[in-house]
Write an enzyme that holds these catalytic residues in place. Structure first.
Site, PDB file in Angstrom:
ATOM      1  N   SER A 572       0.795  -1.364   0.119  1.00 16.59           N
ATOM      2  CA  SER A 572       0.186  -0.015   0.054  1.00 16.59           C
ATOM      3  C   SER A 572       0.689   1.217   0.162  1.00 16.59           C
ATOM      4  CB  SER A 572      -0.925  -0.027   1.297  1.00 16.59           C
ATOM      5  OG  SER A 572      -0.399   0.034   2.366  1.00 16.59           O
ATOM      6  N   LYS A 615      -6.220   2.969   9.031  1.00 16.15           N
ATOM      7  CA  LYS A 615      -5.666   4.146   8.621  1.00 16.15           C
ATOM      8  C   LYS A 615      -6.345   5.380   8.705  1.00 16.15           C
ATOM      9  CE  LYS A 615      -3.236   1.253   5.149  1.00 16.15           C
ATOM     10  NZ  LYS A 615      -3.357   0.712   3.539  1.00 16.15           N
TER      11      LYS A 615
END
Ligand code: ADP
Length: 666
Positions: A572, A615
């Protein structure tokens, strides 16, 4: 000497006799009782001064001490369970709901009237059985021929089939076969007037549980039916009994597990499997080893003294890499409802029935678990708390708990909201609330010490931000992002780790050289590959990015990701690395308050990534204003509660060009 010897022998004989009586009255299964008696026989022949004597004695003691038939009765009052979960835990409504559903299934299974299909072509037999079984509280359906039985089996679900063996059309064996094909769990009883050894063997192979010979006594029918159904309810109620709680530390996994045990009225024990290195820690050592011990599972059963506790296996995703033997097969032997009614600990060396245990397994990230294990579990995900949730939990649960534990109940200090906010911002950085609880505990402890010094001169204490500073010292954490300037070659990214989401910075620098890509910051393999892919994308699209084509011929590029404590791997960071490189090569600074997460393909597409909620929580904690996410993660964001997104602008992108527009300051 002879007097001495004699008394020793007498003592041994007494011990053996005492053990013999205890074994007889210990309610062990007969095979275990036999084994214990065999060992006892051996004991009576060994001299008590030898080490072997102690080993055998300890073993017999252990066998006697195991709760072979001891169980706590389940409390299956759902309302009470719900109250217990709510009283102890703020929020987590989805998790509580799933747990209550899990318990409801248990209750339904337990309270369901078993359905029986009775098949016989003698009308009077069917009528009598029907009347008797209904009176016994079963729900009964009848069929007067094999063909009719086939139809009924197609139309309804049954728990038990009782069928005549010899019928005019289709025989009983075929009826049982048909029933088993539809549902392997179904139990069967063969009724017959012509019991012969051959047909009995055939029926047992097909899974018929028992034979009833005509003419039968109702006492016999009752006992046989009960026995057949006992087996059935056992298989159902345990089938879904492995719950797996995943999520960052301090999010309430353990305490919810404990609450489940309390709600059911069961005993609770925890075993940490993280870092275990040897199969023997789970399965026990063989007794031939000196100092052999049972495994942790049997040992906890022994300690709790019931065969149906709630057993929590912690950190199953962190079983030691250098594990001797196969950890998942060892664990499956214990956890898998299909096999754990005959769990054999190497030390015990006889099967112990673990099917009554409710296992709850915890892990930080479910993906780290072996597939064979994960497939057998019902995974329930816990996630980090928002700042508002942390405040609520602190004021409503953690503060009162710590006040009580530190003996301050008579004159409880009052924590202001500002003080709690200060602790959250400046003294913790975590997805859960473990550290928050610890800091509150420290404040309470210091207040308690103060009281003692002042000889209990009890004045009311209001915990303000100033007092927090006095007790906890200067701030430990800063908003990592808000305080930083925009720079060339430095971007902000978001990663997902075992302890929740985290902010990372990617730094890129170039220097004279010959086209080498240097990667540092203890990056994992996947992340290194992402960096290479990002560089290749830029080299192949240099023209459209306004970068000289030959930039890589006379220069080396160095990508570094500081913050050594964060484990850095996964795809990511691909987009974050690419933007750091583009910023470096175009000399446009990158915005620090925009955080990027997304996997980059060689063609410049941005692919979706995991851990969105974690996140977002980490981004807010660090002072990020804008988050750039892959387009395909839009649903994840839409499904999040509003307070997770509060104060954040979320931008969805499909290609790296869109990220460039958002992040680089031109
Ligand atoms: P984990 O097992 O996930 O690491 P714990 O269950 O040990 O977390 O939780 C840490 C502490 O936080 C415990 O004291 C627990 O009671 C408390 N806690 C966690 N979540 C909540 C919640 N939602 N409401 C109240 N207290 C909570």
């Amino acid at each position: 000497m002879s007097i001495f010897k004699k008394s020793e022998e007498k003592l041994q004989a007494e011990t053996v006799e005492e053990l013999r009586q205890t074994i007889a009255s210990a309610n062990m299964p007969s095979n275990v009782q036999q084994l214990a008696n065999k060992e006892l026989e051996m004991l009576s022949k060994i001299s008590p001064s030898t080490a072997e004597y102690t080993i055998v004695l300890t073993y017999i003691d252990y066998l006697i001490g195991l709760p072979w038939d001891k169980k706590t009765e389940d409390n299956l009052d759902l309302e009470r369970a719900e109250n217990i979960l709510n009283e102890r835990h703020f929020g987590l409504s989805e998790i509580k709901e799933r747990i209550l559903e899990h318990l409801s299934v248990k209750i339904l299974v337990r309270n369901k009237k078993p359905r029986i299909l009775v098949v016989d072509d003698e009308k009077i037999v069917v009528k009598n059985l029907d009347r008797f079984l209904r009176k016994e509280g079963y729900s009964v359906t009848t069929a007067l021929s094999g063909a009719e039985a086939f139809n009924k089996l197609d139309a309804f679900e049954f728990d038990l089939v009782m069928t005549d063996l010899k019928m005019q059309d289709i025989d009983g064996i075929d009826v049982i076969e048909k029933a088993k094909n539809k549902n392997a769990d179904i139990q069967a009883i063969m009724i017959t007037g012509y019991a012969s050894v051959n047909s009995a063997i055939k029926a047992i192979k097909k899974g018929a549980f028992h034979y009833l010979k005509k003419p039968f006594k109702f006492e016999e029918v009752r006992a046989t039916v009960q026995k057949a159904l006992e087996k059935k309810s056992l298989t159902i109620s345990t089938k879904s009994s492995v719950l797996c709680f995943t999520g960052p530390p301090g999010t309430g996994k353990t305490s919810i597990g404990k609450a489940v045990a309390d709600a059911l009225g069961r005993k609770f024990a925890r075993i940490s499997v993280g870092g275990m290195k040897d199969e023997a820690e789970i399965m026990g050592h063989r007794r031939t080893y000196a100092g052999a011990l049972p495994g942790r599972i049997i040992d906890e059963i022994h300690r709790t003294d019931v065969s149906n506790p709630v057993l929590m296996l912690d950190e199953i995703d962190k079983i030691g890499q250098d594990f001797k033997g196969d950890p998942s097969s060892a664990l499956l032997e214990a956890l898998d409802p299909e096999q754990n009614n005959n769990f054999i600990d190497h030390y015990l060396d006889v099967p112990f029935d673990l099917s009554g245990v409710i296992f709850i397994v915890t892990a930080n990230i479910a993906d780290n678990m072996q597939d064979t294990l994960r497939d057998r579990m019902e995974v329930i995900e816990f996630s980090g708390y928002t700042e508002d949730e942390k405040k609520e939990i602190a004021l409503r649960y953690l503060v009162p708990k710590q006040i009580h534990e530190k003996g301050l109940s008579d004159n409880p200090p009052e924590f202001t909201v500002d003080a709690v906010t200060k602790i959250i911002h400046e003294h913790t950085r975590e997805a859960g609330i473990r550290n928050l609880e610890r800091q509150i505990a420290t404040v309470c402890r210091k207040i308690a010490t103060g009281f003692v010094y002042q000889k209990n001169a009890l004045q009311k204490i209001i915990v303000t931000p100033e007092l927090v500073e006095k007790y906890l010292g200067p701030r430990k954490y800063y908003f990592e992002v808000a305080d930083e300037e925009n720079r060339v070659g430095v971007t902000t990214g978001l990663v997902w780790t075992e302890v929740g989401g985290a902010i990372i910075f990617v730094e890129a620098a170039r220097m004279k050289g010959s086209g080498e890509l240097i990667l540092t910051g203890s990056l994992g393999d996947v992340m290194r590959e992402s960096a290479q892919a990002a560089l290749s994308y830029i080299r192949s699209n240099a023209g459209s990015l306004n970068i000289p084509y030959d930039f890589f011929e006379k220069q080396d590029i160095h990508v570094h990701v500081p913050a050594g404590a964060i484990p850095k791997d996964g795809p990511s960071a691909g987009a974050t690395i690419a933007i750091a490189l583009i910023s470096l090569l175009t000399a446009h600074p990158a915005r620090r308050d925009v955080a990027i997460t997304g996997e980059l393909t060689l063609t410049g597409r941005i692919l979706p990534v995991g851990g969105i909620k974690e996140k977002l929580l980490a981004a807010r904690q660090a002072g990020v204003k804008i988050i750039v996410l892959p387009l395909k993660n839009r649903v994840d964001v839409e499904n999040l509660p509003d307070d997770v997104k509060k104060g954040l602008e979320v931008v969805h992108v499909d290609t790296i060009d869109e990220v460039v527009d958002r992040v680089l300051v031109k």
